[in-house]
Design a protein around this motif. Sequence first.
Motif, mmCIF file in Angstrom:
data_model
loop_
_atom_site.group_PDB
_atom_site.id
_atom_site.type_symbol
_atom_site.label_atom_id
_atom_site.label_comp_id
_atom_site.label_asym_id
_atom_site.label_seq_id
_atom_site.Cartn_x
_atom_site.Cartn_y
_atom_site.Cartn_z
ATOM 1 N N ARG A 67 -18.130 59.183 33.366
ATOM 2 C CA ARG A 67 -17.005 59.469 34.266
ATOM 3 C C ARG A 67 -15.875 58.463 34.054
ATOM 4 N N LEU A 68 -16.233 57.194 33.884
ATOM 5 C CA LEU A 68 -15.212 56.169 33.622
ATOM 6 C C LEU A 68 -14.494 56.455 32.312
ATOM 7 N N ASP A 69 -15.245 56.847 31.294
ATOM 8 C CA ASP A 69 -14.635 57.168 30.000
ATOM 9 C C ASP A 69 -13.653 58.332 30.117
ATOM 10 N N ARG A 70 -13.985 59.322 30.931
ATOM 11 C CA ARG A 70 -13.047 60.442 31.134
ATOM 12 C C ARG A 70 -11.783 59.953 31.831
ATOM 13 N N LEU A 71 -11.950 59.135 32.875
ATOM 14 C CA LEU A 71 -10.791 58.593 33.581
ATOM 15 C C LEU A 71 -9.898 57.805 32.628
ATOM 16 N N GLU A 72 -10.502 56.983 31.797
ATOM 17 C CA GLU A 72 -9.755 56.100 30.900
ATOM 18 C C GLU A 72 -9.327 56.785 29.599
ATOM 19 N N GLU A 73 -9.677 58.069 29.472
ATOM 20 C CA GLU A 73 -9.298 58.864 28.296
ATOM 21 C C GLU A 73 -9.735 58.214 26.984
ATOM 22 N N VAL A 74 -11.008 57.794 26.946
ATOM 23 C CA VAL A 74 -11.608 57.234 25.721
ATOM 24 C C VAL A 74 -11.867 58.388 24.762
ATOM 25 N N PRO A 75 -11.469 58.348 23.530
ATOM 26 C CA PRO A 75 -10.885 57.239 22.779
ATOM 27 C C PRO A 75 -9.385 57.380 22.542
ATOM 28 N N VAL A 76 -8.685 58.145 23.370
ATOM 29 C CA VAL A 76 -7.261 58.389 23.142
ATOM 30 C C VAL A 76 -6.395 57.245 23.683
ATOM 31 N N GLU A 77 -6.460 57.001 25.000
ATOM 32 C CA GLU A 77 -5.608 55.959 25.583
ATOM 33 C C GLU A 77 -6.290 54.583 25.575
ATOM 34 N N TYR A 78 -7.595 54.564 25.743
ATOM 35 C CA TYR A 78 -8.384 53.329 25.744
ATOM 36 C C TYR A 78 -9.574 53.502 24.825
ATOM 37 N N ASP A 79 -10.132 52.386 24.405
ATOM 38 C CA ASP A 79 -11.443 52.412 23.769
ATOM 39 C C ASP A 79 -12.261 51.274 24.352
ATOM 40 N N HIS A 80 -13.539 51.250 24.006
ATOM 41 C CA HIS A 80 -14.420 50.207 24.541
ATOM 42 C C HIS A 80 -14.253 48.915 23.762
ATOM 43 N N GLY A 81 -14.159 47.834 24.489
ATOM 44 C CA GLY A 81 -14.286 46.509 23.925
ATOM 45 C C GLY A 81 -15.537 45.888 24.510
ATOM 46 N N ARG A 82 -15.951 44.782 23.966
ATOM 47 C CA ARG A 82 -17.122 44.056 24.479
ATOM 48 C C ARG A 82 -16.712 42.619 24.740
ATOM 49 N N LEU A 83 -17.254 42.076 25.806
ATOM 50 C CA LEU A 83 -16.851 40.766 26.285
ATOM 51 C C LEU A 83 -18.075 40.044 26.839
ATOM 52 N N ARG A 84 -18.239 38.780 26.458
ATOM 53 C CA ARG A 84 -19.324 37.972 27.038
ATOM 54 C C ARG A 84 -18.901 37.495 28.419
ATOM 55 N N THR A 85 -19.795 37.706 29.378
ATOM 56 C CA THR A 85 -19.544 37.287 30.756
ATOM 57 C C THR A 85 -20.728 36.431 31.213
ATOM 58 N N PRO A 86 -20.637 35.801 32.374
ATOM 59 C CA PRO A 86 -21.779 35.037 32.882
ATOM 60 C C PRO A 86 -23.020 35.902 33.143
ATOM 61 N N TRP A 87 -22.854 37.221 33.255
ATOM 62 C CA TRP A 87 -23.968 38.133 33.521
ATOM 63 C C TRP A 87 -24.488 38.798 32.251
ATOM 64 N N GLY A 88 -23.861 38.540 31.122
ATOM 65 C CA GLY A 88 -24.232 39.169 29.858
ATOM 66 C C GLY A 88 -23.042 39.902 29.263
ATOM 67 N N TYR A 92 -15.487 46.783 28.380
ATOM 68 C CA TYR A 92 -14.227 46.850 29.115
ATOM 69 C C TYR A 92 -13.366 47.876 28.417
ATOM 70 N N TYR A 93 -12.290 48.286 29.053
ATOM 71 C CA TYR A 93 -11.389 49.290 28.499
ATOM 72 C C TYR A 93 -10.167 48.603 27.897
ATOM 73 N N HIS A 94 -10.057 48.731 26.586
ATOM 74 C CA HIS A 94 -8.997 48.106 25.800
ATOM 75 C C HIS A 94 -7.914 49.157 25.555
ATOM 76 N N TYR A 95 -6.694 48.849 25.982
ATOM 77 C CA TYR A 95 -5.577 49.791 25.850
ATOM 78 C C TYR A 95 -5.190 49.960 24.384
ATOM 79 N N ARG A 96 -4.986 51.200 23.951
ATOM 80 C CA ARG A 96 -4.632 51.455 22.571
ATOM 81 C C ARG A 96 -3.338 52.255 22.426
#
Length: 116
Positions: A67-88, A92-96
């Motif tokens: 559902r989040l991917d549909r909202l963010e229009e992956v892979p047209v407007e955004y794509d997935h990025g990966r980020l290290r956080t304190p929880w692992g 995240y959604y990277h604007y393209r």
Amino acid sequence: MALVWVYGTLRRGEGNHGLLTDCAYLGQWWSPPCFYLLDLGEYPGVITGQQAVLGEIYVVDEPTLARLDRLEEVPVEYDHGRLRTPWGEALYYHYRGPTRGLAAIASGDWRARYVC
């Protein structure tokens, strides 16, 4: 299950947060200074840069991620990025989309976009 870091309209109190109400909220977190938070009008986008950005971390299941991917229009407007956080590692959604003429939100916080 996946971790997702959200920085705009999916945060608590924002217009699209309803998509995350059944997800476990892990906490608020500032990213390392590796982004620019852009004001796209009704919502923000992050691109690679040198700014820390404030977001929230959630645990999401596969249907919610879809559902989040549909909202963010992956892979047209955004794509997935990966980020290290304190929880692992979190997605995240990277604007393209086009960035010319867009302003960065100096505070790094979508909610403080109007604060000078």
